[in-house]
Write a protein that holds these residues in place. Structure first.
Motif, PDB file in Angstrom:
ATOM      1  N   THR A  85     -10.482  69.372 -10.607  1.00  9.84           N
ATOM      2  CA  THR A  85      -9.977  67.897  -9.798  1.00  9.84           C
ATOM      3  C   THR A  85      -9.709  68.410  -7.758  1.00  9.84           C
ATOM      4  OG1 THR A  85      -7.442  68.548 -10.229  1.00  9.84           O
ATOM      5  CG2 THR A  85      -8.912  67.005 -11.700  1.00  9.84           C
ATOM      6  N   LEU A  86      -9.714  69.353  -8.116  1.00 13.23           N
ATOM      7  CA  LEU A  86      -9.414  69.656  -6.857  1.00 13.23           C
ATOM      8  C   LEU A  86     -10.583  70.308  -6.119  1.00 13.23           C
ATOM      9  CD1 LEU A  86      -6.963  71.279  -4.579  1.00 13.23           C
ATOM     10  CD2 LEU A  86      -7.088  72.721  -5.558  1.00 13.23           C
ATOM     11  N   LEU A  87     -11.771  70.318  -6.951  1.00 11.83           N
ATOM     12  CA  LEU A  87     -12.527  71.552  -6.131  1.00 11.83           C
ATOM     13  C   LEU A  87     -13.158  69.677  -4.919  1.00 11.83           C
ATOM     14  CD1 LEU A  87     -13.624  74.208  -8.026  1.00 11.83           C
ATOM     15  CD2 LEU A  87     -13.263  74.567  -5.200  1.00 11.83           C
ATOM     16  N   ILE A  91     -10.818  68.204  -2.331  1.00 11.66           N
ATOM     17  CA  ILE A  91     -11.743  69.184  -1.436  1.00 11.66           C
ATOM     18  C   ILE A  91     -13.324  67.692  -1.250  1.00 11.66           C
ATOM     19  CG2 ILE A  91     -12.804  71.609  -0.354  1.00 11.66           C
ATOM     20  CD1 ILE A  91     -10.442  72.442  -2.129  1.00 11.66           C
ATOM     21  N   ASP A  92     -13.914  68.146  -1.819  1.00 14.79           N
ATOM     22  CA  ASP A  92     -15.257  67.949  -1.475  1.00 14.79           C
ATOM     23  C   ASP A  92     -16.078  67.031  -0.929  1.00 14.79           C
ATOM     24  OD1 ASP A  92     -18.404  67.444  -1.978  1.00 14.79           O
ATOM     25  OD2 ASP A  92     -18.100  66.070  -3.290  1.00 14.79           O
ATOM     26  N   GLN A  93     -15.045  65.535  -1.639  1.00 13.61           N
ATOM     27  CA  GLN A  93     -15.121  64.020  -0.984  1.00 13.61           C
ATOM     28  C   GLN A  93     -14.672  64.125   0.268  1.00 13.61           C
ATOM     29  OE1 GLN A  93     -14.008  61.177  -4.146  1.00 13.61           O
ATOM     30  NE2 GLN A  93     -14.983  62.386  -5.599  1.00 13.61           N
ATOM     31  N   ASN A  94     -13.367  64.668   0.621  1.00 16.75           N
ATOM     32  CA  ASN A  94     -12.190  64.751   1.548  1.00 16.75           C
ATOM     33  C   ASN A  94     -13.118  64.609   2.759  1.00 16.75           C
ATOM     34  OD1 ASN A  94      -9.926  62.912   2.095  1.00 16.75           O
ATOM     35  ND2 ASN A  94      -9.951  64.000  -0.488  1.00 16.75           N
ATOM     36  N   LEU A  95     -13.750  66.077   2.765  1.00 16.44           N
ATOM     37  CA  LEU A  95     -14.675  66.778   3.819  1.00 16.44           C
ATOM     38  C   LEU A  95     -15.712  66.516   4.076  1.00 16.44           C
ATOM     39  CD1 LEU A  95     -14.341  70.514   2.966  1.00 16.44           C
ATOM     40  CD2 LEU A  95     -13.778  69.260   4.587  1.00 16.44           C
ATOM     41  N   TYR A  96     -16.807  65.979   2.989  1.00 16.95           N
ATOM     42  CA  TYR A  96     -17.791  65.016   3.172  1.00 16.95           C
ATOM     43  C   TYR A  96     -17.669  63.435   4.300  1.00 16.95           C
ATOM     44  CZ  TYR A  96     -22.111  62.166   2.914  1.00 16.95           C
ATOM     45  OH  TYR A  96     -23.288  61.014   3.348  1.00 16.95           O
ATOM     46  N   ALA A 198     -18.071  73.422  -1.368  1.00 16.92           N
ATOM     47  CA  ALA A 198     -16.463  73.019  -2.882  1.00 16.92           C
ATOM     48  C   ALA A 198     -17.327  72.365  -4.248  1.00 16.92           C
ATOM     49  CB  ALA A 198     -15.964  72.005  -2.574  1.00 16.92           C
ATOM     50  N   TRP A 199     -18.824  71.508  -3.998  1.00 19.24           N
ATOM     51  CA  TRP A 199     -18.873  70.819  -4.480  1.00 19.24           C
ATOM     52  C   TRP A 199     -20.257  71.807  -5.673  1.00 19.24           C
ATOM     53  CZ3 TRP A 199     -22.276  65.981  -3.390  1.00 19.24           C
ATOM     54  CH2 TRP A 199     -22.555  64.781  -4.738  1.00 19.24           C
ATOM     55  N   ALA A 200     -20.430  72.305  -5.410  1.00 13.11           N
ATOM     56  CA  ALA A 200     -21.053  73.313  -5.823  1.00 13.11           C
ATOM     57  C   ALA A 200     -20.233  74.705  -7.010  1.00 13.11           C
ATOM     58  CB  ALA A 200     -22.374  75.016  -5.050  1.00 13.11           C
ATOM     59  N   GLY A 201     -19.157  74.845  -6.257  1.00 15.44           N
ATOM     60  CA  GLY A 201     -18.104  75.316  -7.153  1.00 15.44           C
ATOM     61  C   GLY A 201     -17.895  74.361  -8.694  1.00 15.44           C
ATOM     62  N   PHE A 202     -17.624  72.814  -8.310  1.00 11.99           N
ATOM     63  CA  PHE A 202     -16.926  72.748  -9.025  1.00 11.99           C
ATOM     64  C   PHE A 202     -18.164  72.306 -10.333  1.00 11.99           C
ATOM     65  CE2 PHE A 202     -17.951  67.820 -10.887  1.00 11.99           C
ATOM     66  CZ  PHE A 202     -16.773  67.983 -10.940  1.00 11.99           C
ATOM     67  N   PHE A 203     -19.892  72.308  -9.810  1.00 13.25           N
ATOM     68  CA  PHE A 203     -20.643  72.916 -10.583  1.00 13.25           C
ATOM     69  C   PHE A 203     -20.642  74.071 -12.113  1.00 13.25           C
ATOM     70  CE2 PHE A 203     -23.115  69.636  -8.156  1.00 13.25           C
ATOM     71  CZ  PHE A 203     -23.348  68.486  -8.540  1.00 13.25           C
ATOM     72  N   VAL A 204     -20.307  75.062 -11.411  1.00 16.75           N
ATOM     73  CA  VAL A 204     -20.147  75.832 -11.949  1.00 16.75           C
ATOM     74  C   VAL A 204     -19.245  76.434 -12.322  1.00 16.75           C
ATOM     75  CG1 VAL A 204     -19.624  78.616 -11.517  1.00 16.75           C
ATOM     76  CG2 VAL A 204     -21.341  77.428 -10.257  1.00 16.75           C
ATOM     77  N   LEU A 205     -18.403  75.647 -12.329  1.00 15.35           N
ATOM     78  CA  LEU A 205     -16.705  75.921 -13.203  1.00 15.35           C
ATOM     79  C   LEU A 205     -17.090  75.009 -14.213  1.00 15.35           C
ATOM     80  CD1 LEU A 205     -13.834  76.455 -13.632  1.00 15.35           C
ATOM     81  CD2 LEU A 205     -13.212  75.605 -12.296  1.00 15.35           C
TER      82      LEU A 205
END
Length: 215
Positions: A85-87, A91-96, A198-205
């Motif tokens: 949820t953090l990634l 992080i992802d949506q706000n940065l985008y 951050a989005w890639a880290g979300f997929f990996v995790l």
């Protein structure tokens, strides 16, 4: 009948990915329209996740409860879910959305296509993906990665404004405004790239979590 079912099962993941991209396209249109109307990116992210929670909660409660798919909420699972949820939502949506504001909708939508490349590199670093140079599958991934990175660099250098370096002297009175515009554009570009990380880290995790206790 058996052959047709097998083909349908093989094609189903790709069909789902296409439908996912259609959903992303609609989300981008609504998001950009909302931001242009003056909505804060924080409010937009909050509303987006509230709606997603309201829509998905009944499916999770009904299907996972009666099919016995819900595991026990242990501390490791709880920490991984909080990390997810953090990634992605935070992080992802706000940065985008911030990068979208500082650049443009077309540029940010094109730049976010480096996501598969970032995910592939991260999977290799974490040893989740094995790279075999003699394999045609691996060669295609490497070629796609090189093409994506090359296209991203060219797009940033061509589409972005001219960068005014501090040591260069400019007699044009609009140089300060151009430098500020360049700094804003580069800041937005960095935010979009960080969003992809951050989005890639979300997929990996997520893969780690679903292959483990949630499988």
């Amino acid at each position: 009948m058996g052959v047709g079912k097998k083909v349908l099962d093989d094609v189903k993941p790709y069909m789902m990915m296409v439908l996912l991209q259609v959903g992303y396209a609609g989300m981008y249109i609504v998001s950009v329209a909302s931001l242009k109307q003056g909505m804060s990116h924080l409010v937009l992210v909050t509303y987006r996740n509230i709606v997603a929670t309201a829509v998905m909660t009944p499916f999770a409660l009904i299907f996972e409860r009666y099919r016995g798919l819900r595991p026990k909420m242990t501390m490791p699972i709880f920490v991984k879910v909080c990390s997810l949820t953090l990634l992605e939502p935070v992080i992802d949506q706000n940065l985008y959305y911030l990068g979208n504001k500082l650049t443009s909708a077309s540029f940010s939508s094109a730049l976010v296509n480096i996501l598969p490349t970032v995910t592939f590199i991260m999977a290799i670093i974490l040893r989740m993906e094995k790279l075999r140079f003699r394999s045609l599958h691996s060669q295609a991934k490497v070629a796609g990665t090189i093409c994506t990175v090359t296209g991203t660099v060219l797009m940033i250098m061509y589409h972005g404004p001219v960068v005014q370096f501090p040591w260069a002297h400019h007699a044009d009175p609009s140089a300060a405004a151009a430098a500020q515009s360049s700094a804003t554009w580069l800041t937005g570009t960095v935010m979009i790239i960080a969003c992809c990380v951050a989005w890639a880290g979300f997929f990996v995790l997520q893969v780690k979590l679903t292959d483990g206790p949630l499988n």
